[in-house]
Design an enzyme around this catalytic site. Structure first.
Site, PDB file in Angstrom:
ATOM      1  NE  ARG A  18      39.983  31.876 -12.831  1.00 58.99           N
ATOM      2  CZ  ARG A  18      41.181  31.720 -13.377  1.00 58.99           C
ATOM      3  NH1 ARG A  18      41.819  32.746 -13.906  1.00 58.99           N
ATOM      4  NH2 ARG A  18      41.754  30.547 -13.416  1.00 58.99           N
ATOM      5  CG  HIS A  58      47.167  39.442 -16.789  1.00 62.95           C
ATOM      6  ND1 HIS A  58      48.272  39.014 -17.495  1.00 62.95           N
ATOM      7  CD2 HIS A  58      46.092  38.951 -17.441  1.00 62.95           C
ATOM      8  CE1 HIS A  58      47.875  38.307 -18.536  1.00 62.95           C
ATOM      9  NE2 HIS A  58      46.557  38.259 -18.519  1.00 62.95           N
TER      10      HIS A  58
END
Length: 133
Positions: free
Chosen positions: A91, A96
């Site tokens: 998570r 990113h």
């Protein structure tokens, strides 16, 4: 709203989110499906830890963060700690996923995540039914 009502609400929301993640993963993979599935996983994880938090509150315990909720859920025997800490790390990587390689890595782990989320949902539904008796 009582603690039990809050738990019911969170479990129902988690159930809807898990179904949506499962639907996304059932589609042939392309960039849009991948990104959609990752976003749906984020929603699922957030709802999962909030459902755990609600369950723990019914048990008289307090969790102020996802990590604390997972630790306490492990202590009461609701989840296995290792896989769920892995989901927490997954998570955390989702912020990113602008990095293509990272997005592919996260997406490749979503079927296992879905399996854990479905198992948690079943367990929470059973616990909720027990609490409502």
């Amino acid at each position: 709203m009582t603690r039990l009502e809050r738990l019911r609400f969170q479990v129902e929301a988690l159930g809807r989110a898990v179904a949506r993640l499962e639907a996304a993963l059932a589609h042939p993979k392309d960039e849009f499906v991948r990104d959609s599935a990752i976003q749906r996983f984020e929603f699922c994880f957030e709802l999962a830890w909030k459902a755990l938090k609600a369950y723990l509150e019914v048990q008289g315990l307090e969790a102020r963060s996802p990590r604390m909720a997972l630790r306490l859920a492990y202590e009461v025997g609701l989840v296995e700690e290792g896989p769920w800490l892995g989901l927490l790390e997954l998570r955390n990587l989702t912020s990113h996923t602008y990095d293509e390689a990272l997005a592919e890595r996260v997406y490749s782990e979503l079927p296992q995540a879905l399996s854990l989320l479905k198992a948690l949902l079943e367990r929470l539904e059973a616990e909720l039914a027990r609490e409502e008796r």
